[in-house]
Design a protein around this motif. Sequence first.
Motif, PDB file in Angstrom:
ATOM      1  N   PRO A   1      -3.509  -5.765 -19.960  1.00 15.57           N
ATOM      2  CA  PRO A   1      -2.477  -5.412 -18.819  1.00 15.57           C
ATOM      3  C   PRO A   1      -1.146  -6.133 -19.022  1.00 15.57           C
ATOM      4  O   PRO A   1      -0.984  -6.995 -20.045  1.00 15.57           O
ATOM      5  CB  PRO A   1      -2.910  -6.223 -17.677  1.00 15.57           C
ATOM      6  CG  PRO A   1      -3.969  -7.278 -18.094  1.00 15.57           C
ATOM      7  CD  PRO A   1      -4.537  -6.665 -19.494  1.00 15.57           C
ATOM      8  N   GLU A   2       0.127  -5.603 -18.602  1.00 17.38           N
ATOM      9  CA  GLU A   2       1.049  -5.880 -18.883  1.00 17.38           C
ATOM     10  C   GLU A   2       1.535  -7.211 -18.017  1.00 17.38           C
ATOM     11  O   GLU A   2       2.332  -7.239 -17.206  1.00 17.38           O
ATOM     12  CB  GLU A   2       2.307  -4.742 -18.722  1.00 17.38           C
ATOM     13  CG  GLU A   2       2.122  -3.769 -19.641  1.00 17.38           C
ATOM     14  CD  GLU A   2       3.238  -2.689 -19.326  1.00 17.38           C
ATOM     15  OE1 GLU A   2       3.938  -2.736 -18.512  1.00 17.38           O
ATOM     16  OE2 GLU A   2       3.396  -1.681 -20.136  1.00 17.38           O
ATOM     17  N   GLU A   3       0.599  -8.287 -18.324  1.00 17.25           N
ATOM     18  CA  GLU A   3       0.890  -9.488 -17.323  1.00 17.25           C
ATOM     19  C   GLU A   3       1.157 -10.602 -18.589  1.00 17.25           C
ATOM     20  O   GLU A   3       0.638 -10.589 -19.627  1.00 17.25           O
ATOM     21  CB  GLU A   3      -0.369  -9.697 -16.828  1.00 17.25           C
ATOM     22  CG  GLU A   3      -0.622  -8.943 -15.857  1.00 17.25           C
ATOM     23  CD  GLU A   3       0.104  -9.297 -14.618  1.00 17.25           C
ATOM     24  OE1 GLU A   3       0.678 -10.230 -14.620  1.00 17.25           O
ATOM     25  OE2 GLU A   3      -0.069  -8.494 -13.667  1.00 17.25           O
ATOM     26  N   THR A   4       1.937 -11.563 -17.949  1.00 17.19           N
ATOM     27  CA  THR A   4       2.375 -12.488 -19.015  1.00 17.19           C
ATOM     28  C   THR A   4       1.101 -13.705 -18.932  1.00 17.19           C
ATOM     29  O   THR A   4       0.044 -13.464 -18.237  1.00 17.19           O
ATOM     30  CB  THR A   4       3.628 -13.439 -18.346  1.00 17.19           C
ATOM     31  OG1 THR A   4       3.271 -13.840 -17.128  1.00 17.19           O
ATOM     32  CG2 THR A   4       4.710 -12.467 -18.336  1.00 17.19           C
ATOM     33  N   HIS A   5       1.325 -14.816 -19.568  1.00 20.94           N
ATOM     34  CA  HIS A   5       0.316 -16.040 -19.583  1.00 20.94           C
ATOM     35  C   HIS A   5      -0.054 -16.299 -18.204  1.00 20.94           C
ATOM     36  O   HIS A   5      -1.270 -16.683 -17.632  1.00 20.94           O
ATOM     37  CB  HIS A   5       0.864 -17.053 -20.450  1.00 20.94           C
ATOM     38  CG  HIS A   5      -0.318 -18.045 -20.688  1.00 20.94           C
ATOM     39  ND1 HIS A   5      -0.548 -19.220 -19.710  1.00 20.94           N
ATOM     40  CD2 HIS A   5      -1.471 -18.238 -21.516  1.00 20.94           C
ATOM     41  CE1 HIS A   5      -1.371 -20.106 -20.180  1.00 20.94           C
ATOM     42  NE2 HIS A   5      -1.873 -19.636 -21.375  1.00 20.94           N
TER      43      HIS A   5
ATOM     44  N   GLY B   1      -9.561   0.073 -11.086  1.00 17.85           N
ATOM     45  CA  GLY B   1      -8.640  -1.052 -11.081  1.00 17.85           C
ATOM     46  C   GLY B   1      -8.981  -2.018 -12.105  1.00 17.85           C
ATOM     47  O   GLY B   1      -8.087  -2.995 -12.350  1.00 17.85           O
ATOM     48  N   ALA B   2      -9.822  -1.587 -13.149  1.00 19.39           N
ATOM     49  CA  ALA B   2     -10.154  -2.645 -14.409  1.00 19.39           C
ATOM     50  C   ALA B   2      -8.859  -2.312 -15.588  1.00 19.39           C
ATOM     51  O   ALA B   2      -8.343  -1.230 -15.515  1.00 19.39           O
ATOM     52  CB  ALA B   2     -11.557  -2.172 -14.971  1.00 19.39           C
ATOM     53  N   HIS B   3      -8.762  -3.620 -16.068  1.00 23.70           N
ATOM     54  CA  HIS B   3      -7.843  -3.617 -17.111  1.00 23.70           C
ATOM     55  C   HIS B   3      -8.872  -3.689 -18.608  1.00 23.70           C
ATOM     56  O   HIS B   3      -9.254  -4.611 -18.695  1.00 23.70           O
ATOM     57  CB  HIS B   3      -6.857  -4.573 -17.347  1.00 23.70           C
ATOM     58  CG  HIS B   3      -5.885  -4.407 -16.066  1.00 23.70           C
ATOM     59  ND1 HIS B   3      -4.814  -3.459 -16.112  1.00 23.70           N
ATOM     60  CD2 HIS B   3      -5.889  -5.356 -14.936  1.00 23.70           C
ATOM     61  CE1 HIS B   3      -4.206  -3.584 -14.576  1.00 23.70           C
ATOM     62  NE2 HIS B   3      -4.953  -4.832 -14.235  1.00 23.70           N
ATOM     63  N   LEU B   4      -8.630  -2.511 -19.395  1.00 24.69           N
ATOM     64  CA  LEU B   4      -9.426  -2.589 -20.632  1.00 24.69           C
ATOM     65  C   LEU B   4      -8.669  -3.554 -21.605  1.00 24.69           C
ATOM     66  O   LEU B   4      -7.517  -3.284 -21.949  1.00 24.69           O
ATOM     67  CB  LEU B   4      -9.199  -1.017 -21.316  1.00 24.69           C
ATOM     68  CG  LEU B   4     -10.266  -1.065 -22.629  1.00 24.69           C
ATOM     69  CD1 LEU B   4     -11.626  -1.441 -22.383  1.00 24.69           C
ATOM     70  CD2 LEU B   4     -10.105   0.594 -22.868  1.00 24.69           C
ATOM     71  N   PHE B   5      -9.327  -4.472 -22.392  1.00 26.71           N
ATOM     72  CA  PHE B   5      -8.945  -5.442 -23.165  1.00 26.71           C
ATOM     73  C   PHE B   5      -9.227  -5.094 -24.616  1.00 26.71           C
ATOM     74  O   PHE B   5      -8.527  -5.482 -25.312  1.00 26.71           O
ATOM     75  CB  PHE B   5      -9.511  -6.845 -22.770  1.00 26.71           C
ATOM     76  CG  PHE B   5      -8.410  -7.690 -22.043  1.00 26.71           C
ATOM     77  CD1 PHE B   5      -7.998  -8.792 -22.727  1.00 26.71           C
ATOM     78  CD2 PHE B   5      -8.024  -7.400 -20.889  1.00 26.71           C
ATOM     79  CE1 PHE B   5      -6.977  -9.750 -22.039  1.00 26.71           C
ATOM     80  CE2 PHE B   5      -7.322  -8.312 -20.227  1.00 26.71           C
ATOM     81  CZ  PHE B   5      -6.697  -9.379 -20.662  1.00 26.71           C
TER      82      PHE B   5
ATOM     83  N   ARG C   1      -3.763  -1.751 -26.129  1.00 27.04           N
ATOM     84  CA  ARG C   1      -2.865  -1.906 -25.357  1.00 27.04           C
ATOM     85  C   ARG C   1      -3.071  -0.955 -24.131  1.00 27.04           C
ATOM     86  O   ARG C   1      -3.934  -0.147 -23.959  1.00 27.04           O
ATOM     87  CB  ARG C   1      -1.387  -1.241 -25.964  1.00 27.04           C
ATOM     88  CG  ARG C   1      -1.237  -1.797 -27.409  1.00 27.04           C
ATOM     89  CD  ARG C   1      -0.181  -1.525 -28.083  1.00 27.04           C
ATOM     90  NE  ARG C   1       1.010  -1.935 -27.475  1.00 27.04           N
ATOM     91  CZ  ARG C   1       2.280  -1.683 -28.079  1.00 27.04           C
ATOM     92  NH1 ARG C   1       2.501  -1.054 -29.171  1.00 27.04           N
ATOM     93  NH2 ARG C   1       3.318  -2.041 -27.469  1.00 27.04           N
ATOM     94  N   LYS C   2      -2.126  -1.019 -23.097  1.00 26.55           N
ATOM     95  CA  LYS C   2      -2.469  -0.800 -21.787  1.00 26.55           C
ATOM     96  C   LYS C   2      -2.402   0.801 -21.829  1.00 26.55           C
ATOM     97  O   LYS C   2      -3.301   1.291 -21.181  1.00 26.55           O
ATOM     98  CB  LYS C   2      -1.323  -1.235 -20.623  1.00 26.55           C
ATOM     99  CG  LYS C   2      -1.648  -0.728 -19.418  1.00 26.55           C
ATOM    100  CD  LYS C   2      -0.455  -1.168 -18.461  1.00 26.55           C
ATOM    101  CE  LYS C   2      -0.400  -0.199 -17.255  1.00 26.55           C
ATOM    102  NZ  LYS C   2       0.443  -0.801 -16.102  1.00 26.55           N
TER     103      LYS C   2
END
Length: 611
Positions: free
Chosen positions: A526-530, A563-567, A580-581
């Motif tokens: 996801p486009e999230e910071t640390h 709602g899941a974010h694939l890693f 990537r997202k």
Amino acid sequence: MAIEVEAGAMAPVMAFALVGALGVGSQWLAWRLRMPAIVLMLVAGVLVGPVAGVFDPARDIGPLMGPIISIAVAIILFEGGLTLNFHSLSDAAKGVRRLVFVGAPLGWLTSTLALRYGAGLSWESAAVFGGIMIVTGPTVIAPLLRTARLSKRPAALLQWEAIINDPIGALAAVFAYEVVLVLNTATTVQAAVMDLVIGIGFATILGVAAGYGLARSFKRGWVPEYMKVPVLFALLLAIFGVSDYVLHESGLLAVTIMGIVIANANLPSYEELRRFKEHATVLLVSGVFILLAASLDFGALRQLDMRAIAFVLAVVLVARPLTVMLSLMGSGVPFKEQILVAFTGPRGVVLVAVAGLFGDRLIGLGFEDATLIGPLAFVLVAFTVVLHGFTLAPFARWLGLTGADVPGVVVIGGSSWTTAFAEALKKAEVPVLMTDPNFGNLRGARAAGIPTFSGDILSEAAEQRLELISYATLVAATDNDAYNTLVATDLAPEFGRDSVFQVMRAKSDSARHQLPRTLGGRNFGPEETHAGLNRMIAEGWTFRITRLTEEYTLEDWRTKRPGAHLFARIGPSGAIRLVRKDEEVKGAPGVRIIALRPPGEEEGEQPPADA
């Protein structure tokens, strides 16, 4: 002025283009097919050379072929010396000393005996050729080590032995030839020995002086940055030529020593120089092997009989293992590593080039059996290249001396979200290593049984202690964006830029803080910071592993978990790929996916599909 071209001959420019295309093309194809590159280069050269007759180096390149191969070998040896930093030896140092100081003379003796009683050569021809056979071939070892992914110590043993013994083997042949020359001409023993001593001493002094002078000039800023590589090349060629003029083949020793001196001079620009040299060496190794294979003379090979087979088997099964086992006896090198090194002795282009040179000289002295030296050298090179090209990796795997069968992931930075991610990787049986300069940040990882390293991943301690060969993916995920960018940029050449990832930077959306594409790693998940990812874990988000089947596809998973974010995606072979997202991910039966899922999606799942 018109240049006459022999009928059927290829223009020199086209010949060079063909060599480059075949060499690099073979390396790329070997990478795609997961095959030893050396074997494909050998096959390609034989096909376009003696089989099809399209390319004949002696005809199409002519007298330039000898100097080209000599210069290429010199650059390859220099690049090898440039990788030999004494700090990288660590616990392999004693074993390397044994292989050089004990193994070289012992290998000379056992090879000479194999040539005398196996191939049936005279003592004179056997002694000269036996000296050359000390060489195990850095042109072959480097690509093999890249493919086999050996553990650090056996890889260091094979690499150092190949590079250091290469010029020693050439000088041993020079010494043996000088002795034969003394016995068959009016030259005095004193004069021959004096020439040899002066040549070796001059090469050593010249190599040390050149390496020290170059390092000093670079450190003091006497050479601008853009001219460092050209100056390095020009000096390298000059040192090789001058030393070789004083004593033939001593130039190899001079450039090797020059490379070792530069490698241990702590130059700020050392990494840039080394990487450029590595790229040049890939091209040169490819070209030299194509030239070597294309020059094969089937007529010369017909001179060989069953004794040639006996000779090759004696070298591979007796001379090489006996030399290594006796050299490493009592050295502290584990027995399994001794076995691996003992049965890994590929020969390369230096052997063929030097053997051909001294074979012609011995024929000039009246030794008719020296006509067999060239064909025997090629047969030995071809056999050992094919043998070790296909067997080194499985043999090392059987001995437990390679990286993990499943390439792992290095996670830089200890935090709640990286620990949770590492636990998911461990559960998926993907090797994972967590590192952080702060010992306390790794407390959660240690409690979860995850391997850790407390220290800077860029430090010399990490280089000496960590077996990074077991890992193919790197994730820079500390709370310091600048450090993440530094780590990703510095280690990208080692891991490959497509395999280095970095958590999204806090100010990456700002035009004033955007970085060039050449810096940092790829974003993922996801486009999230640390800080954002840590917050998600605190809110109850969890990493889950889902196995896809014929009945349960990736589309089904996306529908049920919007709602899941694939890693990450883990293929059937166990190879992992961070995504990537918005990246298009291919789902197939047997593929596993790792995703970060919100607390609300825990209810009503299919237990067999998830972990």
